[in-house]
Scaffold this active site. Structure first.
Site, mmCIF file in Angstrom:
data_model
loop_
_atom_site.group_PDB
_atom_site.id
_atom_site.type_symbol
_atom_site.label_atom_id
_atom_site.label_comp_id
_atom_site.label_asym_id
_atom_site.label_seq_id
_atom_site.Cartn_x
_atom_site.Cartn_y
_atom_site.Cartn_z
ATOM 1 C CG HIS A 1 -1.952 -1.078 1.232
ATOM 2 N ND1 HIS A 1 -2.786 -1.333 0.163
ATOM 3 C CD2 HIS A 1 -2.268 -2.001 2.185
ATOM 4 C CE1 HIS A 1 -3.569 -2.356 0.457
ATOM 5 N NE2 HIS A 1 -3.270 -2.794 1.669
ATOM 6 C CG ASP B 1 -2.835 -8.304 0.756
ATOM 7 O OD1 ASP B 1 -1.980 -8.545 1.625
ATOM 8 O OD2 ASP B 1 -3.897 -7.682 0.998
ATOM 9 C CG HIS C 1 -6.672 -5.289 1.888
ATOM 10 N ND1 HIS C 1 -6.086 -6.138 2.808
ATOM 11 C CD2 HIS C 1 -7.838 -4.879 2.430
ATOM 12 C CE1 HIS C 1 -6.876 -6.221 3.880
ATOM 13 N NE2 HIS C 1 -7.941 -5.477 3.674
ATOM 14 C CG ASP D 1 -4.675 -9.972 3.640
ATOM 15 O OD1 ASP D 1 -4.281 -10.469 2.572
ATOM 16 O OD2 ASP D 1 -4.589 -8.749 3.890
HETATM 17 ZN ZN ZN Z 1 -4.147 -7.047 2.845
#
Ligand code: ZN
Length: 343
Positions: free
Chosen positions: A163, A198, A200, A287
């Site tokens: 990120h 991931d 996200h 995740d």
């Molecule tokens: Zn994540």
């Protein structure tokens, strides 16, 4: 296969975290590293402490003012009367093409996308060591290509990185370790692909390479229409300028499980194969599994094993860089399953 990791990465222990505005303990706990190291060792990997790579590989990805910010902001923050124990922003610019702020508070807002990446006295050395792990793993892959067509190495990066933009932290991430690894691989190969699995969207990685055709960025993630990072990760974000067509987002519905995940992974792998990269970075978030506290997707440990086996079919030199994945019983076993699959 080696796992690159230094215990010093555990010194970063963020406290501040908000969920829908409410204070909660940060899930990006140092103990994640213990669970993942056990998972890697259980897969047969050998732990190696990475050497200090210096700032060069980080400076190849991040701006000088951002690196100065990360390395100095904590001390400057503490000189503010009544400042919080951790650096947490409380104001953000409406645009990022105006004046660069002089004040610590202004710079915190400029360089942090959200409040999930607090900086304490111990953060910067741990962030550096996490990046060192990525550099060491990528260098190990390069060193092994003489004797092995598809060598692999695993960087246990914590804190994670995907990120983080060139000049902005966000979502527990400070230095973009996957981008750093790709930079090291680019020293040998004209084209490098990054596959982000991931939960996200890898918005920082996308941002770093958005205008570049030499690094293909592919991300499979929970649809951001109602999920972090909200503003990025949609299918119509395809790159810009010379990079148009070299960013490929594959948002999938919340709750997607093993069987429905694989066709999307196949599409991602087909795109990577058509790009014909010399090497691959896997931005390995754990995740996406069913028992992760974020609860966004429903992969099983066996499902992660199948993901690893499918990626291995590309036959590429591969650097695996740890991203998200939070504490619960399946964290370590999921990593073990993925690493056994890709090996
Ligand atoms: Zn994540």
């Amino acid at each position: 296969m080696n796992v690159y990791y230094d215990r010093a990465q555990k010194a970063h222990a963020p406290k501040h975290f908000l969920v829908s505005g409410a204070p909660q303990p940060s899930p990006e706990k140092p103990e994640r590293a213990d669970a993942m190291l056990s998972g890697a060792v259980n897969a047969g990997l050998t732990p190696v402490v990475p050497p200090d790579a210096g700032l060069g590989p980080i400076a190849a990805v991040h701006t000088p003012e951002y690196i100065t910010f990360l390395s100095t902001i904590y001390e400057r923050w503490q000189r503010i009367d009544g400042a919080s124990a951790e650096v947490v922003p409380n104001i953000h610019p409406d645009r990022r093409d105006g004046a660069y702020p002089k004040s610590a508070v202004g710079q915190a807002g400029y360089h942090m996308a959200d409040t999930a990446c607090p900086i304490s006295a111990d953060s910067w050395p741990a962030i550096r060591r996490s990046a060192d792990a990525a550099v060491a793993a990528a260098q190990a892959v390069l060193a092994e290509t003489e004797s092995n067509a598809a060598p692999k190495a695993y960087a246990l990066c914590r804190p994670p990185g995907h990120h983080a933009f060139a000049d902005m932290a966000g979502g527990f991430c400070f230095v973009n370790n996957s981008a750093v690894a790709a930079g090291v691989l680019r020293s040998r190969y004209d084209r490098v692909a990054i596959l982000d699995v991931d939960l996200h969207h890898g918005n920082g990685t996308q941002g770093v390479f958005y205008a570049r055709p030499d690094v293909l960025t592919v991300s499979i993630h929970a649809d951001p229409v109602r999920f972090y990072p909200f503003f990025w990760g949609h299918a119509d974000e395809r790159g810009s300028g010379a990079g148009l067509g070299y960013n490929y987002n594959l948002p999938i519905p919340r709750g997607t499980a093993d069987a429905d995940y694989m066709p999307t992974l196949d599409a991602a792998l087909a795109r990577i194969a058509a790009f014909a990269p010399g090497a691959l970075v896997v931005a390995l978030g754990l995740d996406s599994r069913a028992d992760d506290p974020f609860g966004g997707l429903s992969l099983t440990p066996d499902g992660y094993g199948a993901v690893g086996r499918a990626i291995a079919q590309l036959g590429l030199p591969t650097t695996i860089v740890q991203e998200g994945g939070y504490l619960s019983d399946d964290l370590g076993p999921t990593l073990t399953s993925f690493l056994q699959g890709i090996a």
